[in-house]
Write a protein that holds these residues in place. Structure first.
Motif, PDB file in Angstrom:
ATOM      1  N   LEU A  14       0.832  -1.206   0.000  1.00  0.00           N
ATOM      2  CA  LEU A  14       0.000   0.000   0.000  1.00  0.00           C
ATOM      3  C   LEU A  14       0.863   1.250   0.000  1.00  0.00           C
ATOM      4  O   LEU A  14       0.610   2.196  -0.761  1.00  0.00           O
ATOM      5  N   ALA A  15       1.895   1.262   0.845  1.00  0.00           N
ATOM      6  CA  ALA A  15       2.783   2.426   0.913  1.00  0.00           C
ATOM      7  C   ALA A  15       3.476   2.670  -0.430  1.00  0.00           C
ATOM      8  O   ALA A  15       3.567   3.813  -0.898  1.00  0.00           O
ATOM      9  N   LEU A  16       3.939   1.600  -1.056  1.00  0.00           N
ATOM     10  CA  LEU A  16       4.619   1.743  -2.344  1.00  0.00           C
ATOM     11  C   LEU A  16       3.661   2.238  -3.415  1.00  0.00           C
ATOM     12  O   LEU A  16       4.015   3.083  -4.245  1.00  0.00           O
ATOM     13  N   PHE A  17       2.415   1.743  -3.399  1.00  0.00           N
ATOM     14  CA  PHE A  17       1.421   2.200  -4.365  1.00  0.00           C
ATOM     15  C   PHE A  17       1.109   3.683  -4.171  1.00  0.00           C
ATOM     16  O   PHE A  17       0.906   4.417  -5.139  1.00  0.00           O
ATOM     17  N   ILE A  18       1.057   4.123  -2.910  1.00  0.00           N
ATOM     18  CA  ILE A  18       0.804   5.540  -2.631  1.00  0.00           C
ATOM     19  C   ILE A  18       1.909   6.407  -3.227  1.00  0.00           C
ATOM     20  O   ILE A  18       1.653   7.424  -3.872  1.00  0.00           O
ATOM     21  N   VAL A  19       3.149   5.993  -3.019  1.00  0.00           N
ATOM     22  CA  VAL A  19       4.291   6.760  -3.531  1.00  0.00           C
ATOM     23  C   VAL A  19       4.310   6.754  -5.052  1.00  0.00           C
ATOM     24  O   VAL A  19       4.449   7.805  -5.686  1.00  0.00           O
ATOM     25  N   TRP A  20       4.151   5.575  -5.650  1.00  0.00           N
ATOM     26  CA  TRP A  20       4.203   5.479  -7.115  1.00  0.00           C
ATOM     27  C   TRP A  20       3.028   6.219  -7.763  1.00  0.00           C
ATOM     28  O   TRP A  20       3.202   6.872  -8.792  1.00  0.00           O
ATOM     29  N   ALA A  21       1.841   6.116  -7.156  1.00  0.00           N
ATOM     30  CA  ALA A  21       0.682   6.816  -7.703  1.00  0.00           C
ATOM     31  C   ALA A  21       0.860   8.322  -7.589  1.00  0.00           C
ATOM     32  O   ALA A  21       0.483   9.075  -8.500  1.00  0.00           O
ATOM     33  N   THR A  22       1.438   8.771  -6.492  1.00  0.00           N
ATOM     34  CA  THR A  22       1.698  10.201  -6.315  1.00  0.00           C
ATOM     35  C   THR A  22       2.664  10.711  -7.375  1.00  0.00           C
ATOM     36  O   THR A  22       2.424  11.739  -8.014  1.00  0.00           O
ATOM     37  N   ASP A  23       3.763   9.987  -7.564  1.00  0.00           N
ATOM     38  CA  ASP A  23       4.761  10.386  -8.570  1.00  0.00           C
ATOM     39  C   ASP A  23       4.160  10.418  -9.973  1.00  0.00           C
ATOM     40  O   ASP A  23       4.355  11.380 -10.727  1.00  0.00           O
ATOM     41  N   THR A  24       3.425   9.350 -10.317  1.00  0.00           N
ATOM     42  CA  THR A  24       2.855   9.254 -11.659  1.00  0.00           C
ATOM     43  C   THR A  24       1.790  10.316 -11.888  1.00  0.00           C
ATOM     44  O   THR A  24       1.779  10.988 -12.932  1.00  0.00           O
ATOM     45  N   GLY A  25       0.890  10.470 -10.920  1.00  0.00           N
ATOM     46  CA  GLY A  25      -0.177  11.459 -11.054  1.00  0.00           C
ATOM     47  C   GLY A  25       0.359  12.869 -11.142  1.00  0.00           C
ATOM     48  O   GLY A  25      -0.108  13.679 -11.955  1.00  0.00           O
ATOM     49  N   ALA A  26       1.349  13.176 -10.314  1.00  0.00           N
ATOM     50  CA  ALA A  26       1.942  14.510 -10.332  1.00  0.00           C
ATOM     51  C   ALA A  26       2.630  14.788 -11.659  1.00  0.00           C
ATOM     52  O   ALA A  26       2.536  15.898 -12.206  1.00  0.00           O
ATOM     53  N   TYR A  27       3.303  13.775 -12.201  1.00  0.00           N
ATOM     54  CA  TYR A  27       4.014  13.943 -13.480  1.00  0.00           C
ATOM     55  C   TYR A  27       3.034  14.145 -14.635  1.00  0.00           C
ATOM     56  O   TYR A  27       3.168  15.079 -15.432  1.00  0.00           O
ATOM     57  N   VAL A  28       2.027  13.273 -14.722  1.00  0.00           N
ATOM     58  CA  VAL A  28       1.085  13.312 -15.845  1.00  0.00           C
ATOM     59  C   VAL A  28       0.244  14.592 -15.800  1.00  0.00           C
ATOM     60  O   VAL A  28       0.136  15.314 -16.808  1.00  0.00           O
ATOM     61  N   ILE A  29      -0.355  14.880 -14.660  1.00  0.00           N
ATOM     62  CA  ILE A  29      -1.198  16.078 -14.546  1.00  0.00           C
ATOM     63  C   ILE A  29      -0.359  17.337 -14.670  1.00  0.00           C
ATOM     64  O   ILE A  29      -0.783  18.318 -15.301  1.00  0.00           O
ATOM     65  N   GLY A  30       0.838  17.308 -14.095  1.00  0.00           N
ATOM     66  CA  GLY A  30       1.719  18.475 -14.189  1.00  0.00           C
ATOM     67  C   GLY A  30       2.108  18.792 -15.619  1.00  0.00           C
ATOM     68  O   GLY A  30       2.146  19.961 -16.026  1.00  0.00           O
ATOM     69  N   ARG A  31       2.390  17.733 -16.395  1.00  0.00           N
ATOM     70  CA  ARG A  31       2.773  17.940 -17.802  1.00  0.00           C
ATOM     71  C   ARG A  31       1.609  18.469 -18.629  1.00  0.00           C
ATOM     72  O   ARG A  31       1.792  19.301 -19.526  1.00  0.00           O
ATOM     73  N   ARG A  32       0.404  17.994 -18.346  1.00  0.00           N
ATOM     74  CA  ARG A  32      -0.746  18.340 -19.174  1.00  0.00           C
ATOM     75  C   ARG A  32      -1.475  19.599 -18.711  1.00  0.00           C
ATOM     76  O   ARG A  32      -1.994  20.358 -19.537  1.00  0.00           O
ATOM     77  N   MET A  33      -1.530  19.808 -17.415  1.00  0.00           N
ATOM     78  CA  MET A  33      -2.363  20.894 -16.893  1.00  0.00           C
ATOM     79  C   MET A  33      -1.606  21.895 -16.033  1.00  0.00           C
ATOM     80  O   MET A  33      -2.173  22.891 -15.592  1.00  0.00           O
ATOM     81  N   GLY A  34      -0.331  21.602 -15.765  1.00  0.00           N
ATOM     82  CA  GLY A  34       0.428  22.448 -14.850  1.00  0.00           C
ATOM     83  C   GLY A  34       0.618  23.871 -15.358  1.00  0.00           C
ATOM     84  O   GLY A  34       1.097  24.076 -16.475  1.00  0.00           O
ATOM     85  N   ARG A  35       0.251  24.832 -14.540  1.00  0.00           N
ATOM     86  CA  ARG A  35       0.401  26.242 -14.893  1.00  0.00           C
ATOM     87  C   ARG A  35       1.141  27.014 -13.791  1.00  0.00           C
ATOM     88  O   ARG A  35       2.057  27.779 -14.073  1.00  0.00           O
ATOM     89  N   ARG A  36       0.719  26.790 -12.550  1.00  0.00           N
ATOM     90  CA  ARG A  36       1.269  27.556 -11.431  1.00  0.00           C
ATOM     91  C   ARG A  36       2.389  26.763 -10.746  1.00  0.00           C
ATOM     92  O   ARG A  36       2.208  25.605 -10.385  1.00  0.00           O
ATOM     93  N   LYS A  37       3.532  27.407 -10.591  1.00  0.00           N
ATOM     94  CA  LYS A  37       4.686  26.748  -9.974  1.00  0.00           C
ATOM     95  C   LYS A  37       4.434  26.502  -8.494  1.00  0.00           C
ATOM     96  O   LYS A  37       3.854  27.339  -7.798  1.00  0.00           O
ATOM     97  N   LEU A  38       4.899  25.349  -8.043  1.00  0.00           N
ATOM     98  CA  LEU A  38       4.728  24.989  -6.632  1.00  0.00           C
ATOM     99  C   LEU A  38       5.777  25.677  -5.773  1.00  0.00           C
ATOM    100  O   LEU A  38       5.453  26.492  -4.906  1.00  0.00           O
ATOM    101  N   LEU A  39       7.036  25.330  -5.995  1.00  0.00           N
ATOM    102  CA  LEU A  39       8.159  25.950  -5.288  1.00  0.00           C
ATOM    103  C   LEU A  39       9.303  26.097  -6.290  1.00  0.00           C
ATOM    104  O   LEU A  39      10.226  25.277  -6.310  1.00  0.00           O
ATOM    105  N   PRO A  40       9.248  27.118  -7.124  1.00  0.00           N
ATOM    106  CA  PRO A  40      10.215  27.236  -8.224  1.00  0.00           C
ATOM    107  C   PRO A  40      11.665  27.355  -7.787  1.00  0.00           C
ATOM    108  O   PRO A  40      12.565  26.941  -8.522  1.00  0.00           O
TER     109      PRO A  40
END
Length: 264
Positions: free
Chosen positions: A137-163
């Motif tokens: 479960l812990a590994l899935f949480i980490v991998w899902a977070t990384d994947t989701g952040a990458y995919v959504i960030g690439r497609r919809m990312g506009r505002r910088k988090l901590l540039p």
């Protein structure tokens, strides 16, 4: 991308069998990975890994990760931490014997590095000892977070988090990572109701969102460290992925917070 996929596949092929076996083989693997991870921090600081200080730092990390008291029965119940403390004293002894060139600030970096890496990897071992479902479960949480952040960030990312820390990360990507972790965990927990004990299902989903935030914070901490030492990656061990810390930085933060909430 091809190099990254091949490197990731090889790493998983080596890691998963040990994860399934568990027990001492898995613990020794994680202990070795933790030593490699802390050696990456030492190299970033331009410290010699095979020096007296470097070897003690890696041994201190290993002592935190592997539950030594399970195998050396003469040790107390907190034997791993006791051994870590003893090695820490040896590192601090350098400030006595080399007081002109080696001061407390110099000793603080290897000690903090071994504690930072060691606690995270120690809780990875603890999670596996609690059960394959917990660590999965812990590994899935980490991998899902990384994947989701990458995919959504690439497609919809506009505002910088901590540039100033990580210029490519966005607020949209961060939220996408949290949502992805919650969705994946939701499905996982539908098939394994014991994995979120002792919490209620809905409470656990809220905690998953918190764990996802910690996963991203662990990644940002490593980004800040690399930026401090002008490094793109922590190492080159995994082709296309960088070093051990580049792959485990999120887990270092997630596993201790899961342990805090009594999941293992």
């Amino acid at each position: 991308m091809k190099k990254r996929m091949i490197g990731g596949a090889i790493a998983l092929a080596l890691f998963v069998p040990f994860l399934l076996i568990g027990d001492l083989p898995f613990q020794l693997l994680i202990g070795v990975l933790a030593m490699l991870a802390v050696s990456e921090l030492l190299r970033m600081r331009r410290l010699e890994v095979l020096s007296f200080e470097g070897i003690l730092t890696m041994l201190a990390t290993f002592s935190l990760v592997v539950p030594l008291q399970h195998y050396l029965t003469f040790l107390p119940v907190d034997g791993s931490f006791s051994i870590f403390g003893l090695i820490m004293f040896f590192i601090l002894a350098g400030t006595v014997f080399s007081s002109d060139t080696y001061v407390f600030d110099d000793a603080a970096f290897p000690i903090l590095s071994s504690l930072y890496v060691g606690i995270g990897f120690q809780n990875l071992v603890n999670a596996r000892m609690a059960g394959l479902d917990k660590v999965s479960l812990a590994l899935f949480i980490v991998w899902a977070t990384d994947t989701g952040a990458y995919v959504i960030g690439r497609r919809m990312g506009r505002r910088k988090l901590l540039p100033t820390v990580s210029p490519n990360k966005t607020i949209e990507g961060s939220l996408g990572g949290i949502v992805s972790a919650v969705v994946v965990s939701f499905v996982f927990m539908l098939f394994d109701r014991d994995v979120y004990a002792p919490h209620h299902f809905l409470v656990m989903l809220i905690l998953v969102a918190l764990f996802s935030v910690f996963a991203q914070f662990g990644d940002l901490v490593q980004s800040a460290i690399k930026r401090r030492f002008a490094r793109k990656d922590s190492g080159k061990l995994i082709p296309g992925h960088g070093g051990i810390l580049d792959r485990f930085d999120s887990m270092i933060f997630v596993f201790p917070i899961m342990h805090l909430f009594g999941l293992f």
